[in-house]
Design a protein around this motif. Structure first.
Motif, PDB file in Angstrom:
ATOM      1  N   SER A  62       0.808  -1.219   0.000  1.00 14.09           N
ATOM      2  CA  SER A  62       0.000   0.000   0.000  1.00 14.09           C
ATOM      3  C   SER A  62       0.841   1.270   0.000  1.00 14.09           C
ATOM      4  CB  SER A  62      -0.944   0.007   1.204  1.00 14.09           C
ATOM      5  OG  SER A  62      -0.208  -0.044   2.409  1.00 14.09           O
ATOM      6  N   THR A  63       2.148   1.153   0.217  1.00  7.65           N
ATOM      7  CA  THR A  63       3.003   2.344   0.174  1.00  7.65           C
ATOM      8  C   THR A  63       3.386   2.739  -1.247  1.00  7.65           C
ATOM      9  OG1 THR A  63       5.057   1.097   0.469  1.00  7.65           O
ATOM     10  CG2 THR A  63       3.968   1.908   2.473  1.00  7.65           C
ATOM     11  N   PHE A  64       3.264   1.801  -2.196  1.00 10.38           N
ATOM     12  CA  PHE A  64       3.625   2.153  -3.573  1.00 10.38           C
ATOM     13  C   PHE A  64       2.565   1.769  -4.606  1.00 10.38           C
ATOM     14  CE2 PHE A  64       5.949  -1.722  -2.371  1.00 10.38           C
ATOM     15  CZ  PHE A  64       5.498  -2.626  -3.316  1.00 10.38           C
ATOM     16  N   MET A  65       1.424   1.248  -4.147  1.00 10.81           N
ATOM     17  CA  MET A  65       0.322   0.936  -5.058  1.00 10.81           C
ATOM     18  C   MET A  65      -0.936   1.646  -4.565  1.00 10.81           C
ATOM     19  SD  MET A  65       0.864  -3.162  -5.716  1.00 10.81           S
ATOM     20  CE  MET A  65      -0.219  -3.301  -7.141  1.00 10.81           C
ATOM     21  N   ASP A  66      -1.696   2.229  -5.503  1.00 10.50           N
ATOM     22  CA  ASP A  66      -2.951   2.867  -5.112  1.00 10.50           C
ATOM     23  C   ASP A  66      -4.058   1.814  -5.026  1.00 10.50           C
ATOM     24  OD1 ASP A  66      -3.835   2.361  -7.746  1.00 10.50           O
ATOM     25  OD2 ASP A  66      -3.458   4.407  -8.395  1.00 10.50           O
ATOM     26  N   SER A  67      -5.240   2.221  -4.586  1.00  9.57           N
ATOM     27  CA  SER A  67      -6.321   1.265  -4.345  1.00  9.57           C
ATOM     28  C   SER A  67      -6.758   0.553  -5.621  1.00  9.57           C
ATOM     29  CB  SER A  67      -7.508   1.950  -3.677  1.00  9.57           C
ATOM     30  OG  SER A  67      -7.996   3.006  -4.479  1.00  9.57           O
ATOM     31  N   LEU A  68      -6.765   1.241  -6.744  1.00 10.04           N
ATOM     32  CA  LEU A  68      -7.141   0.605  -8.004  1.00 10.04           C
ATOM     33  C   LEU A  68      -6.122  -0.459  -8.391  1.00 10.04           C
ATOM     34  CD1 LEU A  68      -9.020   0.436 -10.443  1.00 10.04           C
ATOM     35  CD2 LEU A  68      -7.678   2.249 -11.502  1.00 10.04           C
ATOM     36  N   SER A  69      -4.841  -0.129  -8.260  1.00 13.64           N
ATOM     37  CA  SER A  69      -3.786  -1.097  -8.578  1.00 13.64           C
ATOM     38  C   SER A  69      -3.856  -2.308  -7.654  1.00 13.64           C
ATOM     39  CB  SER A  69      -2.403  -0.448  -8.457  1.00 13.64           C
ATOM     40  OG  SER A  69      -2.240   0.572  -9.404  1.00 13.64           O
TER      41      SER A  69
ATOM     42  N   LYS B 147      -6.545 -18.686  -3.216  1.00 10.36           N
ATOM     43  CA  LYS B 147      -7.929 -18.734  -2.732  1.00 10.36           C
ATOM     44  C   LYS B 147      -8.390 -17.315  -2.393  1.00 10.36           C
ATOM     45  CE  LYS B 147     -10.648 -20.538   1.077  1.00 10.36           C
ATOM     46  NZ  LYS B 147     -10.532 -20.990   2.451  1.00 10.36           N
ATOM     47  N   ALA B 148      -9.645 -17.011  -2.695  1.00 17.23           N
ATOM     48  CA  ALA B 148     -10.182 -15.666  -2.456  1.00 17.23           C
ATOM     49  C   ALA B 148      -9.880 -15.202  -1.032  1.00 17.23           C
ATOM     50  CB  ALA B 148     -11.682 -15.653  -2.706  1.00 17.23           C
ATOM     51  N   PHE B 149      -9.456 -13.957  -0.924  1.00 11.45           N
ATOM     52  CA  PHE B 149      -9.153 -13.359   0.374  1.00 11.45           C
ATOM     53  C   PHE B 149      -9.819 -12.006   0.467  1.00 11.45           C
ATOM     54  CE2 PHE B 149      -5.657 -12.668  -2.573  1.00 11.45           C
ATOM     55  CZ  PHE B 149      -5.411 -11.315  -2.494  1.00 11.45           C
ATOM     56  N   SER B 150      -9.828 -11.413   1.658  1.00  9.40           N
ATOM     57  CA  SER B 150     -10.548 -10.159   1.878  1.00  9.40           C
ATOM     58  C   SER B 150      -9.970  -9.019   1.040  1.00  9.40           C
ATOM     59  CB  SER B 150     -10.515  -9.776   3.353  1.00  9.40           C
ATOM     60  OG  SER B 150      -9.202  -9.422   3.740  1.00  9.40           O
ATOM     61  N   ASP B 151     -10.826  -8.085   0.693  1.00 14.83           N
ATOM     62  CA  ASP B 151     -10.387  -6.907  -0.054  1.00 14.83           C
ATOM     63  C   ASP B 151      -9.355  -6.119   0.736  1.00 14.83           C
ATOM     64  OD1 ASP B 151     -12.115  -7.531  -2.119  1.00 14.83           O
ATOM     65  OD2 ASP B 151     -13.694  -6.183  -1.441  1.00 14.83           O
ATOM     66  N   GLU B 152      -9.489  -6.124   2.015  1.00 15.75           N
ATOM     67  CA  GLU B 152      -8.638  -5.343   2.914  1.00 15.75           C
ATOM     68  C   GLU B 152      -7.220  -5.911   3.042  1.00 15.75           C
ATOM     69  OE1 GLU B 152      -6.942  -5.319   6.910  1.00 15.75           O
ATOM     70  OE2 GLU B 152      -8.214  -6.948   6.233  1.00 15.75           O
ATOM     71  N   TYR B 153      -7.023  -7.173   2.722  1.00 14.21           N
ATOM     72  CA  TYR B 153      -5.755  -7.865   2.975  1.00 14.21           C
ATOM     73  C   TYR B 153      -4.536  -7.143   2.379  1.00 14.21           C
ATOM     74  CZ  TYR B 153      -2.486 -11.714   3.569  1.00 14.21           C
ATOM     75  OH  TYR B 153      -1.410 -12.478   3.924  1.00 14.21           O
TER      76      TYR B 153
ATOM     77  N   PHE C 237      -4.124  -4.093   1.742  1.00 20.66           N
ATOM     78  CA  PHE C 237      -3.909  -2.767   2.323  1.00 20.66           C
ATOM     79  C   PHE C 237      -3.183  -2.821   3.659  1.00 20.66           C
ATOM     80  CE2 PHE C 237      -7.347  -2.021  -0.645  1.00 20.66           C
ATOM     81  CZ  PHE C 237      -7.036  -0.778  -1.169  1.00 20.66           C
ATOM     82  N   ARG C 238      -3.032  -3.985   4.224  1.00 19.66           N
ATOM     83  CA  ARG C 238      -2.388  -4.110   5.535  1.00 19.66           C
ATOM     84  C   ARG C 238      -0.921  -3.719   5.470  1.00 19.66           C
ATOM     85  NH1 ARG C 238      -4.617 -10.047   7.403  1.00 19.66           N
ATOM     86  NH2 ARG C 238      -6.820  -9.484   7.391  1.00 19.66           N
ATOM     87  N   ASP C 239      -0.429  -3.144   6.563  1.00 20.59           N
ATOM     88  CA  ASP C 239       0.987  -2.778   6.654  1.00 20.59           C
ATOM     89  C   ASP C 239       1.895  -3.996   6.626  1.00 20.59           C
ATOM     90  OD1 ASP C 239       0.338  -0.100   6.811  1.00 20.59           O
ATOM     91  OD2 ASP C 239       0.440  -0.028   8.999  1.00 20.59           O
ATOM     92  N   THR C 240       1.345  -5.157   6.907  1.00 20.04           N
ATOM     93  CA  THR C 240       2.139  -6.379   6.960  1.00 20.04           C
ATOM     94  C   THR C 240       2.153  -7.147   5.642  1.00 20.04           C
ATOM     95  OG1 THR C 240       0.226  -7.579   7.815  1.00 20.04           O
ATOM     96  CG2 THR C 240       1.770  -6.672   9.443  1.00 20.04           C
ATOM     97  N   THR C 241       1.391  -6.689   4.654  1.00 22.16           N
ATOM     98  CA  THR C 241       1.344  -7.397   3.373  1.00 22.16           C
ATOM     99  C   THR C 241       2.415  -6.837   2.443  1.00 22.16           C
ATOM    100  OG1 THR C 241      -1.010  -7.811   3.662  1.00 22.16           O
ATOM    101  CG2 THR C 241      -0.124  -8.111   1.463  1.00 22.16           C
ATOM    102  N   THR C 242       3.432  -7.655   2.238  1.00 24.61           N
ATOM    103  CA  THR C 242       4.591  -7.292   1.421  1.00 24.61           C
ATOM    104  C   THR C 242       4.770  -8.327   0.314  1.00 24.61           C
ATOM    105  OG1 THR C 242       6.090  -8.610   2.777  1.00 24.61           O
ATOM    106  CG2 THR C 242       5.745  -6.310   3.463  1.00 24.61           C
TER     107      THR C 242
ATOM    108  N   ASP D 189      -5.483 -14.434   6.972  1.00 24.52           N
ATOM    109  CA  ASP D 189      -6.659 -13.621   6.652  1.00 24.52           C
ATOM    110  C   ASP D 189      -7.916 -14.176   7.299  1.00 24.52           C
ATOM    111  OD1 ASP D 189      -7.896 -11.414   5.383  1.00 24.52           O
ATOM    112  OD2 ASP D 189      -8.547 -12.688   3.727  1.00 24.52           O
ATOM    113  N   GLY D 190      -7.773 -15.103   8.232  1.00 26.75           N
ATOM    114  CA  GLY D 190      -8.953 -15.668   8.899  1.00 26.75           C
ATOM    115  C   GLY D 190      -9.836 -16.384   7.908  1.00 26.75           C
ATOM    116  N   ASP D 191     -11.107 -16.041   7.896  1.00 36.43           N
ATOM    117  CA  ASP D 191     -12.068 -16.693   7.010  1.00 36.43           C
ATOM    118  C   ASP D 191     -12.215 -15.976   5.662  1.00 36.43           C
ATOM    119  OD1 ASP D 191     -13.434 -14.414   7.717  1.00 36.43           O
ATOM    120  OD2 ASP D 191     -15.150 -15.447   8.588  1.00 36.43           O
ATOM    121  N   GLY D 192     -11.335 -15.012   5.378  1.00 37.83           N
ATOM    122  CA  GLY D 192     -11.426 -14.254   4.132  1.00 37.83           C
ATOM    123  C   GLY D 192     -12.255 -13.006   4.261  1.00 37.83           C
TER     124      GLY D 192
END
Length: 137
Positions: free
Chosen positions: A61-68, A83-89, A91-96, A112-115
């Motif tokens: 999320s530091t170098f990609m916008d929401s559309l990207s 496997k499908a995961f949450s839209d929010e995943y 955007f997390r600071d831990t997703t690299t 991501d828990g249950d997605g």
């Protein structure tokens, strides 16, 4: 595979055939360095960044916008077979990129828990109805 599918970005169209012609199973069988290179190539094309600007230990999320990020999510779930995961995943600071290599290898995002985006009551951002804990009116 999705060799002829196009992913529309805000400035260009990226053809997934430029990303890979491998099946999700073939991608998972690759070593981590090859998967990382494929992810960086995909991010570079979608976000229109030079590959050397993409650091594997920095939040997407530091170098990609929401559309990207939304387009990249679709690519992960289709071409990479995650496997499908949450839209929010993403955007997390831990997703690299480094984390996503493991997600692609596993075929899912186990943290991501249950997605739905809710992992536990102690997770950051779980303090309210919005994905970041904010109250959406």
């Amino acid at each position: 595979t999705l060799s002829s599918e196009n992913v529309l970005t805000n400035k260009t169209t990226v053809t997934t055939s430029a990303i890979t012609t491998k099946t999700p199973e073939e991608i998972r069988a690759l070593d981590s360095k090859e998967i990382k290179a494929m992810l960086i190539n995909s991010i570079s094309q979608i976000a229109q960044l030079n590959k050397n600007e993409i650091k594997d230990n920095v939040a997407l999320s530091t170098f990609m916008d929401s559309l990207s990020l939304a387009q990249f999510k679709g690519l992960l779930e289709t071409t990479f077979g995650v496997k499908a995961f949450s839209d929010e995943y993403l955007f997390r600071d831990t997703t690299t990129v480094k984390k996503l290599v493991n997600v692609v290898k596993a075929g899912s995002a186990p943290d991501d828990g249950d997605g739905s985006g809710v992992v536990s009551a102690n997770a950051v951002g779980s303090g309210g109805p919005g994905c970041c804990g904010c109250v959406v009116m």
